[in-house]
Design an enzyme around this catalytic site. Structure first.
Site, short mmCIF file in Angstrom:
data_model
loop_
_atom_site.label_atom_id
_atom_site.label_comp_id
_atom_site.label_asym_id
_atom_site.label_seq_id
_atom_site.Cartn_x
_atom_site.Cartn_y
_atom_site.Cartn_z
CG ASP A 67 133.49 64.60 32.87
OD1 ASP A 67 133.75 64.46 31.67
OD2 ASP A 67 134.34 64.72 33.75
CG ASN A 136 141.12 69.43 42.06
OD1 ASN A 136 141.16 68.49 41.27
ND2 ASN A 136 140.03 70.15 42.23
CG HIS A 138 139.09 66.82 39.16
ND1 HIS A 138 138.81 68.16 38.98
CD2 HIS A 138 139.58 66.40 37.95
CE1 HIS A 138 139.11 68.50 37.75
NE2 HIS A 138 139.57 67.46 37.10
CD GLU A 143 136.27 69.49 41.16
OE1 GLU A 143 137.45 69.13 41.41
OE2 GLU A 143 135.99 70.32 40.29
C1 F6R Z 1 137.38 65.15 31.64
C2 F6R Z 1 137.58 64.84 33.05
C3 F6R Z 1 138.57 65.57 33.89
C4 F6R Z 1 139.93 65.70 33.25
C5 F6R Z 1 140.89 66.45 34.16
C6 F6R Z 1 142.23 66.72 33.51
O1 F6R Z 1 136.39 64.32 31.08
O2 F6R Z 1 136.91 63.98 33.52
O3 F6R Z 1 138.69 64.90 35.12
O4 F6R Z 1 140.44 64.44 32.95
O5 F6R Z 1 140.33 67.67 34.55
O6 F6R Z 1 142.04 67.60 32.46
P1 F6R Z 1 143.20 67.88 31.39
O7 F6R Z 1 143.40 66.61 30.66
O8 F6R Z 1 142.65 68.95 30.48
O9 F6R Z 1 144.40 68.30 32.17
#
Ligand code: F6R
Length: 241
Positions: A67, A136, A138, A143
């Site tokens: 992303d 959450n 995702h 989301e």
């Molecule tokens: C990042 C991504 C997000 C993260 C998720 C957890 O490329 O796709 O889904 O993996 O938000 O983020 P952290 O690792 O910062 O807790």
């Protein structure tokens, strides 16, 4: 879904890096799906160590990131382009031409998203996809919602994700509200997936994911229950038993 509960973050990072190394030894020109965020940072550090000390060779590896924020310049310190260079690409012998990250400034975003999925398939599909998980539920920026996108698309970030990601920005107002993300279908096409989670903050969502033998678009990570080769690697803090 296989589950590995490791003692701490360091161990989790090493186990994850070893899986990447193993896949690379089977296929040196593998297509590796990458995530940003805090969770995979330790794994990237370990891969850099393996490159520097053991000669792990990335010269033929192709990467696709999950992303990127919409509207953010590739040079912006909060862009995922910048993050990946800083945290991994600049420290290994990967050919930057083989690294793909969605372009949040593409002119025709819809067309761009379609082309991103096509490019992944042209390169042979993702052999191993690394995932983190949001508090959450995702995965990438898919989301919780009534429906989930199949292919790579532009999505609105939820308030909880904007708040979680504001830690990287000077103020919450600077966090982009939309992003390009691989869709659930794009992720599910990966041949092998590892999902990483560490720390107490992730314990609740991991419990939901592992306890509930149910799929719901309100917990996007639950879609992974349908995938034939997913390994969830967490530390003890993220595991509530
Ligand atoms: C990042 C991504 C997000 C993260 C998720 C957890 O490329 O796709 O889904 O993996 O938000 O983020 P952290 O690792 O910062 O807790």
């Amino acid at each position: 879904m296989k589950l590995f509960v490791e003692k701490d973050y360091e161990k989790l990072s090493k186990v994850a890096a070893n899986i990447v190394k193993e896949e690379m030894s089977k296929k040196p020109n593998m297509v590796l799906g990458l995530a940003t965020g805090s969770t995979p940072e330790g794994m990237y550090r370990e891969l850099i160590r393996m490159h520097k000390e053991d000669g792990l060779d990335f010269s033929n590896v192709i990467t696709f990131n999950l992303d990127e924020y919409v509207g953010i310049d590739v040079e912006h310190p909060n862009s995922y382009h910048y993050f990946m260079k800083n945290i991994l690409f600049n420290h290994i012998n990967i050919d930057l031409k083989n690294t793909y990250i969605p372009d949040g400034k593409a002119n025709d975003l819809e067309k761009y998203c379609e082309e991103y999925d096509e490019l992944i398939q042209e390169k042979g599909g993702i052999d191993l996809q690394i995932l983190g998980i949001g508090e959450n539920g995702h995965i990438a920026f898919n989301e919780p919602d009534d429906t989930l996108n199949v292919g790579t698309s532009v999505v609105d970030l939820t308030q909880s994700t904007i708040e979680a990601n504001s830690r990287f920005f000077d103020s919450i107002d600077e966090v982009p509200k939309t992003a390009i993300t691989m869709g659930i279908g794009t992720i599910m096409k990966a041949k092998k997936i590892i999902l990483l989670a560490n720390g107490k903050k992730k314990a609740k969502v991991i419990k939901e994911l592992l306890r509930e033998d149910k799929i719901t678009t309100q917990l996007p990570a639950s879609m992974l229950l349908l995938h034939p080769d997913v390994t969830v690697i967490i530390d003890e803090e993220a595991y509530q038993g």
